[in-house]
Design a protein around this motif. Structure first.
Motif, PDB file in Angstrom:
ATOM      1  N   GLY A   2      30.483  25.822  53.260  1.00  0.00           N
ATOM      2  CA  GLY A   2      29.887  25.282  52.048  1.00  0.00           C
ATOM      3  C   GLY A   2      29.565  26.361  51.031  1.00  0.00           C
ATOM      4  N   ARG A   3      29.207  27.550  51.512  1.00  0.00           N
ATOM      5  CA  ARG A   3      28.926  28.661  50.599  1.00  0.00           C
ATOM      6  C   ARG A   3      30.214  29.270  50.050  1.00  0.00           C
ATOM      7  N   ILE A   4      31.225  29.418  50.910  1.00  0.00           N
ATOM      8  CA  ILE A   4      32.454  30.108  50.516  1.00  0.00           C
ATOM      9  C   ILE A   4      33.372  29.215  49.702  1.00  0.00           C
ATOM     10  N   GLY A   5      33.551  27.986  50.136  1.00  0.00           N
ATOM     11  CA  GLY A   5      34.483  27.088  49.452  1.00  0.00           C
ATOM     12  C   GLY A   5      33.962  25.662  49.399  1.00  0.00           C
ATOM     13  N   PRO A   6      32.910  25.409  48.622  1.00  0.00           N
ATOM     14  CA  PRO A   6      32.338  24.056  48.600  1.00  0.00           C
ATOM     15  C   PRO A   6      33.320  22.972  48.179  1.00  0.00           C
ATOM     16  N   ASN A   7      34.340  23.345  47.382  1.00  0.00           N
ATOM     17  CA  ASN A   7      35.320  22.360  46.927  1.00  0.00           C
ATOM     18  C   ASN A   7      36.663  22.492  47.616  1.00  0.00           C
ATOM     19  N   THR A   8      36.840  23.532  48.417  1.00  0.00           N
ATOM     20  CA  THR A   8      38.147  23.790  49.015  1.00  0.00           C
ATOM     21  C   THR A   8      38.153  23.702  50.533  1.00  0.00           C
ATOM     22  N   LEU A   9      36.992  23.714  51.159  1.00  0.00           N
ATOM     23  CA  LEU A   9      36.915  23.719  52.617  1.00  0.00           C
ATOM     24  C   LEU A   9      36.064  22.559  53.107  1.00  0.00           C
ATOM     25  N   ALA A  10      36.539  21.856  54.116  1.00  0.00           N
ATOM     26  CA  ALA A  10      35.789  20.770  54.742  1.00  0.00           C
ATOM     27  C   ALA A  10      35.954  20.881  56.245  1.00  0.00           C
ATOM     28  N   LEU A  11      34.984  20.378  56.987  1.00  0.00           N
ATOM     29  CA  LEU A  11      35.046  20.430  58.446  1.00  0.00           C
ATOM     30  C   LEU A  11      35.080  19.025  59.022  1.00  0.00           C
ATOM     31  N   TYR A  12      35.812  18.896  60.127  1.00  0.00           N
ATOM     32  CA  TYR A  12      35.947  17.621  60.817  1.00  0.00           C
ATOM     33  C   TYR A  12      35.882  17.903  62.307  1.00  0.00           C
ATOM     34  N   HIS A  13      34.952  17.240  63.006  1.00  0.00           N
ATOM     35  CA  HIS A  13      34.722  17.490  64.423  1.00  0.00           C
ATOM     36  C   HIS A  13      34.949  16.231  65.253  1.00  0.00           C
TER      37      HIS A  13
END
Length: 329
Positions: free
Chosen positions: A137-148
């Motif tokens: 969220g800090r590094i890429g709030p618009n480019t990175l998402a997580l799915y578990h």
């Protein structure tokens, strides 16, 4: 079309991604992106662009830190993950300069999928996932998402999550063992995972013999591959239009694009199996004991270990032995 002069927006996007492509031995493309890779992956990019959507990439990765303290700094993400996430964010930003809606990498963090098989406590997986989500969220709030896996079966116990995943999407272990015995890329994957499992088990709290650890690692590798493939099937169904990425080397024209996230001293090394070492302002990934043997200084950030700093880069191995993110494996 050449790697230096891509002709269309799709070509330019593929050129950005394949700049850090990883191949299985003997399968490197003559140009990047080559026609075979473009045929496989360009269609998905075109489909998403036709809808005016941000491009979606799936990357099963970042499961959790190795349980071997000789390899890593602890159970939480550190500079190694930060650098790797930064490379993914940079890739998406470069794509955004070509295609205005941009791109997003969905990191399908697979630690919960096989934590029992790789010897990582579920509590450690939970802590890692939470911290990784905050870091992303800090590094890429618009480019990175997580799915578990927790997002798929939020009400189930961890054991039931894994059992349900395997029952619904897993392949028969006997059949999987037969496929692996036939050789090829699946056998290479099996050998690589076996080696990592054996390294993770090579720690002071294990009192069994080396031979016993080898047998145990081979048996667990089958389960890890079974669960990983089941997870891949599940996320593929949840994100059917996404372009598939992998941390493992892939053949030219494969269904997934293998990518490297960080320069490393070993081809198969990843952020969760090593530490980041600051070498003259750039970061290099290696195992903790290797960094310590070179006399690297441990650096703390926010009150906990973050990475190492090497004052004398001349002690590094020759550059040809270092896996660069833009070099085929």
């Amino acid at each position: 079309m050449t790697a230096d002069a891509p002709s269309t927006a799709v070509d330019r996007i593929l050129h950005i991604i394949t700049a850090q492509q990883r191949f299985t031995p003997g399968n490197e493309c003559a140009v990047r992106p080559c026609p075979r890779c473009a045929d496989v992956h360009g269609a998905k990019i075109q489909q998403q662009m036709a809808r005016g959507e941000p491009l979606c990439f799936l990357l099963p990765a970042f499961p959790g830190k190795s349980p071997n303290p000789r390899k890593v700094l602890g159970v939480l993400p550190d500079m190694a993950e930060a650098v790797s996430l930064g490379r993914l964010d940079e890739m998406c930003r470069r794509i955004g300069a070509v295609y205005a809606p941009g791109a997003q990498v969905v990191i399908c963090s697979d630690g919960r999928v096989f934590s029992d098989a790789v010897g990582i406590r579920d509590e450690a997986i939970t802590a890692y996932q939470r911290a990784l989500r905050e870091m992303a969220g800090r590094i890429g709030p618009n480019t990175l998402a997580l799915y578990h896996l927790d997002d798929v079966y939020p009400q189930a116990s961890h054991e039931d999550m894994r059992a349900t995943l395997t029952a619904r999407y897993g392949e028969d272990l006997t059949l999987l063992k037969q496929w692996i015995s036939e050789g090829g890329e699946l056998l290479a994957l099996y050998r690589g995972i076996t080696r990592f499992l054996f390294e993770d088990a090579d720690r002071p709290d294990r009192q069994d013999s080396r031979a016993a650890r080898q047998r145990d690692s081979r048996a667990r590798a089958y389960v890890v591959i079974q669960r990983s493939r089941a997870w891949g099937e599940l996320v593929g169904r949840h994100f059917p239009d996404a372009l598939r990425l992998s941390i493992h080397p892939q053949a030219c024209g494969a269904k997934k694009l293998g990518i490297s996230l960080m320069d490393a001293t070993e081809n198969w090394l990843t952020a969760w199996h090593g530490v980041a070492v600051d070498v003259g302002g750039r970061f290099l990934l290696m195992k903790r004991y290797h960094a310590e043997s070179l006399g690297a200084e441990l650096v703390h950030r926010d009150g906990r270990p973050s990475h190492f700093r090497l004052a004398d880069p001349s002690s590094l191995p020759p550059s040809k032995e270092i896996q660069h993110e833009t070099t085929a494996a």
